[in-house]
Design an enzyme around this catalytic site. Structure first.
Site, mmCIF file in Angstrom:
data_model
loop_
_atom_site.group_PDB
_atom_site.id
_atom_site.type_symbol
_atom_site.label_atom_id
_atom_site.label_comp_id
_atom_site.label_asym_id
_atom_site.label_seq_id
_atom_site.Cartn_x
_atom_site.Cartn_y
_atom_site.Cartn_z
ATOM 1 N N THR A 65 20.146 29.913 30.307
ATOM 2 C CA THR A 65 19.147 29.209 29.515
ATOM 3 C C THR A 65 19.660 27.840 29.092
ATOM 4 O O THR A 65 20.861 27.584 29.095
ATOM 5 C CB THR A 65 18.723 30.038 28.273
ATOM 6 O OG1 THR A 65 17.601 29.404 27.672
ATOM 7 C CG2 THR A 65 19.847 30.148 27.262
ATOM 8 N N CYS A 66 18.715 26.990 28.732
ATOM 9 C CA CYS A 66 18.986 25.682 28.125
ATOM 10 C C CYS A 66 17.873 25.489 27.087
ATOM 11 O O CYS A 66 17.227 26.449 26.707
ATOM 12 C CB CYS A 66 19.000 24.579 29.179
ATOM 13 S SG CYS A 66 17.449 24.382 30.070
ATOM 14 N N ARG A 67 17.638 24.284 26.651
ATOM 15 C CA ARG A 67 16.620 24.092 25.621
ATOM 16 C C ARG A 67 15.212 24.368 26.144
ATOM 17 O O ARG A 67 14.458 25.130 25.575
ATOM 18 C CB ARG A 67 16.686 22.677 25.023
ATOM 19 C CG ARG A 67 15.696 22.496 23.855
ATOM 20 C CD ARG A 67 15.681 21.088 23.305
ATOM 21 N NE ARG A 67 15.299 20.086 24.279
ATOM 22 C CZ ARG A 67 14.041 19.842 24.665
ATOM 23 N NH1 ARG A 67 13.042 20.521 24.159
ATOM 24 N NH2 ARG A 67 13.783 18.908 25.547
#
Length: 177
Positions: A65-67
């Site tokens: 995941t990332c933002r």
């Protein structure tokens, strides 16, 4: 067979994590992670991926995941190569997780991410240069040109002097115990 990462809905990801069948790896930088992340996620900055191979616990599927999901999607091939098997990317990233009403760890006292600070300061300086150039003296347009040149240099070389200066600001220093 080539490793591939497929998008996974936040609620499905939460189900896998709750059952202990997956591990959530956040590929953002530490300053971004400190401000807001999925509860239980492990920080694994993308910049360290090649230098430090992934250790995925046996029987668990990695979910990256990332933002917003953009960074994981853009680096899907790198992440898939690091996994070497089955894996997922969290659809919508941390923002998608929050939109699904799932629990987050938020620290509003943590400083804004360094790149957001650079964007705020650079934008403010450019705007000030333009306003002062029109209202006070045309020489102030040079401030906007200087900041623009600095941003161009940062984009071309990867070195951002403004980020280095902001990193030294008191609010970006770690708190002493």
């Amino acid at each position: 067979m080539t490793a591939q990462l497929t998008p996974l809905d936040p609620k499905d990801a939460a189900d896998l994590l709750t059952r202990g069948q997956a591990i959530l790896l956040d590929i953002r930088e530490p300053d971004e992670f400190a401000r807001r992340h999925v509860k239980g996620a492990r920080l694994r900055p993308l910049a360290t991926l090649e230098a430090d191979p992934l250790q995925i616990p046996k029987g668990q599927i990695p979910i990256f995941t990332c933002r917003s999901g953009m960074r994981t999607a853009a680096n899907c091939d790198r992440l898939a190569a690091a996994v070497g098997g089955r894996g997922h990317i969290l659809a919508g990233g941390v923002d998608g997780w929050a939109a699904a009403g799932l629990p987050l760890v938020e620290n509003r006292k943590a400083p804004l991410e360094l790149m957001r600070q650079v964007q705020i300061v650079a934008g403010s300086l450019v705007l000030a240069g333009v306003i002062l150039g029109f209202l006070v003296h045309p020489g102030f347009f040079g401030l906007s040109a200087f900041v623009g040149a600095g941003l161009t240099f940062a984009g071309a070389t990867g070195f951002c002097g403004m980020a280095r200066l902001l990193a030294l600001a008191p609010w970006n220093r770690p708190a002493r115990a």
